[in-house]
Write a protein that holds these residues in place. Structure first.
Motif, PDB file in Angstrom:
ATOM      1  N   HIS A 113       6.459   3.622   0.776  1.00  0.00           N
ATOM      2  CA  HIS A 113       5.071   3.200   1.008  1.00  0.00           C
ATOM      3  C   HIS A 113       4.748   2.096   0.062  1.00  0.00           C
ATOM      4  CE1 HIS A 113       0.851   3.528   1.739  1.00  0.00           C
ATOM      5  NE2 HIS A 113       0.762   3.548   0.538  1.00  0.00           N
ATOM      6  N   ARG A 114       5.685   1.934  -1.238  1.00  0.00           N
ATOM      7  CA  ARG A 114       5.345   0.838  -2.243  1.00  0.00           C
ATOM      8  C   ARG A 114       5.586  -0.471  -1.242  1.00  0.00           C
ATOM      9  NH1 ARG A 114       7.629   3.824  -6.203  1.00  0.00           N
ATOM     10  NH2 ARG A 114       9.820   2.893  -5.564  1.00  0.00           N
ATOM     11  N   TYR A 115       6.738  -0.727  -0.584  1.00  0.00           N
ATOM     12  CA  TYR A 115       7.047  -1.922   0.124  1.00  0.00           C
ATOM     13  C   TYR A 115       6.116  -2.075   1.376  1.00  0.00           C
ATOM     14  CZ  TYR A 115      10.965  -2.123  -3.163  1.00  0.00           C
ATOM     15  OH  TYR A 115      11.713  -2.251  -4.236  1.00  0.00           O
ATOM     16  N   TRP A 116       5.873  -1.095   1.914  1.00  0.00           N
ATOM     17  CA  TRP A 116       5.102  -0.989   3.024  1.00  0.00           C
ATOM     18  C   TRP A 116       3.592  -1.594   2.738  1.00  0.00           C
ATOM     19  CZ3 TRP A 116       4.900  -2.149   8.037  1.00  0.00           C
ATOM     20  CH2 TRP A 116       3.977  -1.987   8.616  1.00  0.00           C
ATOM     21  N   ALA A 117       3.142  -0.942   1.720  1.00  0.00           N
ATOM     22  CA  ALA A 117       1.844  -1.473   1.438  1.00  0.00           C
ATOM     23  C   ALA A 117       1.872  -3.090   0.920  1.00  0.00           C
ATOM     24  CB  ALA A 117       1.315  -0.542   0.003  1.00  0.00           C
TER      25      ALA A 117
END
Length: 130
Positions: A113-117
Protein backbone atom coordinates in the motif's frame (compact mmCIF):
# COMPACT_ATOMS: atom_id res chain seq x y z
CA UNK A 1 -3.80 3.96 -19.28
CA UNK A 2 -2.40 0.81 -17.62
CA UNK A 3 0.95 1.21 -19.39
CA UNK A 4 1.12 4.91 -18.49
CA UNK A 5 0.53 3.99 -14.84
CA UNK A 6 3.13 1.23 -14.97
CA UNK A 7 5.67 3.54 -16.60
CA UNK A 8 5.31 6.00 -13.70
CA UNK A 9 6.85 3.33 -11.47
CA UNK A 10 10.21 4.17 -13.07
CA UNK A 11 9.95 7.81 -11.94
CA UNK A 12 12.63 8.72 -9.37
CA UNK A 13 9.91 9.96 -7.01
CA UNK A 14 8.81 6.35 -6.51
CA UNK A 15 12.22 5.73 -4.86
CA UNK A 16 12.42 2.16 -6.19
CA UNK A 17 15.66 2.40 -8.17
CA UNK A 18 16.03 1.30 -11.78
CA UNK A 19 16.46 -2.41 -11.10
CA UNK A 20 13.57 -2.91 -8.70
CA UNK A 21 11.45 -0.38 -10.58
CA UNK A 22 11.30 -2.71 -13.58
CA UNK A 23 10.07 -5.55 -11.37
CA UNK A 24 7.37 -3.41 -9.75
CA UNK A 25 6.36 -2.18 -13.22
CA UNK A 26 5.97 -5.84 -14.24
CA UNK A 27 3.85 -6.49 -11.14
CA UNK A 28 1.51 -3.62 -12.05
CA UNK A 29 1.18 -4.81 -15.66
CA UNK A 30 0.70 -8.46 -14.66
CA UNK A 31 -1.95 -7.50 -12.09
CA UNK A 32 -3.75 -5.29 -14.62
CA UNK A 33 -3.83 -7.85 -17.40
CA UNK A 34 -4.43 -10.99 -15.34
CA UNK A 35 -6.77 -9.52 -12.72
CA UNK A 36 -5.65 -11.32 -9.57
CA UNK A 37 -6.58 -10.25 -6.06
CA UNK A 38 -3.59 -8.66 -4.26
CA UNK A 39 -3.22 -11.57 -1.83
CA UNK A 40 -3.16 -14.03 -4.74
CA UNK A 41 -0.58 -11.93 -6.56
CA UNK A 42 1.67 -11.66 -3.50
CA UNK A 43 1.62 -15.45 -2.86
CA UNK A 44 2.15 -16.37 -6.52
CA UNK A 45 5.08 -18.69 -7.20
CA UNK A 46 7.08 -18.54 -10.42
CA UNK A 47 6.14 -22.17 -11.13
CA UNK A 48 2.45 -21.19 -11.04
CA UNK A 49 2.90 -19.43 -14.40
CA UNK A 50 3.40 -21.61 -17.45
CA UNK A 51 3.18 -19.78 -20.76
CA UNK A 52 -0.36 -18.53 -21.24
CA UNK A 53 -1.70 -20.06 -18.03
CA UNK A 54 -1.44 -19.19 -14.36
CA UNK A 55 -2.61 -21.54 -11.61
CA UNK A 56 -4.01 -19.75 -8.55
CA UNK A 57 -3.91 -22.03 -5.51
CA UNK A 58 -3.05 -19.81 -2.55
CA UNK A 59 -3.45 -16.32 -1.19
CA UNK A 60 -1.84 -14.10 1.41
CA UNK A 61 -4.38 -13.12 4.05
CA UNK A 62 -4.57 -9.73 5.75
CA UNK A 63 -3.06 -11.40 8.84
CA UNK A 64 0.04 -12.39 6.82
CA UNK A 65 -0.75 -16.11 6.56
CA UNK A 66 -0.61 -17.95 3.24
CA UNK A 67 -3.58 -20.20 2.74
CA UNK A 68 -6.30 -21.08 0.25
CA UNK A 69 -7.86 -18.58 -2.12
CA UNK A 70 -10.86 -16.49 -1.04
CA UNK A 71 -13.37 -19.15 -2.09
CA UNK A 72 -11.05 -22.06 -1.24
CA UNK A 73 -10.98 -23.32 -4.82
CA UNK A 74 -7.92 -23.25 -7.08
CA UNK A 75 -8.42 -21.89 -10.58
CA UNK A 76 -6.48 -21.34 -13.77
CA UNK A 77 -6.45 -17.95 -15.47
CA UNK A 78 -5.11 -16.79 -18.82
CA UNK A 79 -1.90 -14.75 -19.01
CA UNK A 80 -2.20 -12.59 -22.13
CA UNK A 81 0.91 -11.75 -24.17
CA UNK A 82 1.49 -8.27 -22.62
CA UNK A 83 1.54 -9.86 -19.13
CA UNK A 84 3.91 -12.58 -20.36
CA UNK A 85 6.18 -9.90 -21.81
CA UNK A 86 6.17 -7.98 -18.51
CA UNK A 87 7.56 -11.05 -16.75
CA UNK A 88 10.76 -10.77 -18.79
CA UNK A 89 11.79 -7.98 -16.37
CA UNK A 90 11.32 -10.16 -13.27
CA UNK A 91 14.39 -11.98 -11.98
CA UNK A 92 14.19 -15.48 -10.55
CA UNK A 93 13.95 -15.22 -6.76
CA UNK A 94 15.46 -17.85 -4.45
CA UNK A 95 12.19 -17.83 -2.49
CA UNK A 96 10.30 -19.14 -5.52
CA UNK A 97 7.96 -16.14 -5.41
CA UNK A 98 7.14 -14.54 -8.73
CA UNK A 99 7.22 -11.02 -7.26
CA UNK A 100 9.01 -9.87 -4.14
CA UNK A 101 9.07 -6.57 -2.27
CA UNK A 102 12.07 -4.24 -2.60
CA UNK A 103 13.46 -5.99 0.49
CA UNK A 104 13.32 -9.34 -1.33
CA UNK A 105 10.47 -10.74 0.79
CA UNK A 106 6.84 -11.56 0.15
CA UNK A 107 4.75 -8.43 -0.21
CA UNK A 108 2.38 -7.63 2.62
CA UNK A 109 -0.74 -5.51 2.25
CA UNK A 110 0.75 -2.59 4.27
CA UNK A 111 4.12 -2.59 2.48
CA UNK A 112 2.47 -2.72 -0.94
CA UNK A 113 0.00 0.00 0.00
CA UNK A 114 2.91 2.38 0.71
CA UNK A 115 4.15 2.11 -2.88
CA UNK A 116 0.67 1.94 -4.40
CA UNK A 117 -0.35 5.13 -2.57
CA UNK A 118 2.74 6.92 -3.90
CA UNK A 119 2.10 5.66 -7.45
CA UNK A 120 -1.53 6.69 -7.55
CA UNK A 121 -0.61 10.18 -6.30
CA UNK A 122 1.97 10.50 -9.09
CA UNK A 123 -0.72 9.40 -11.54
CA UNK A 124 -3.13 12.03 -10.22
CA UNK A 125 -5.55 9.28 -9.14
CA UNK A 126 -5.40 9.34 -5.31
CA UNK A 127 -8.62 7.34 -4.91
CA UNK A 128 -7.71 4.39 -7.14
CA UNK A 129 -7.95 0.98 -5.54
CA UNK A 130 -5.40 -1.64 -6.54
Amino acid sequence: ELHSLADLVLDDRMELGADYGREYRALILFAGYVGLRPGELFALQRDDVTGQLCRIERSLSRTGDVGPTKNGKPRTVTVPPPAQDALLDVPVHASGLLFTSPAGRMWTQPSHHRYWARLRLLAGRPGWDF
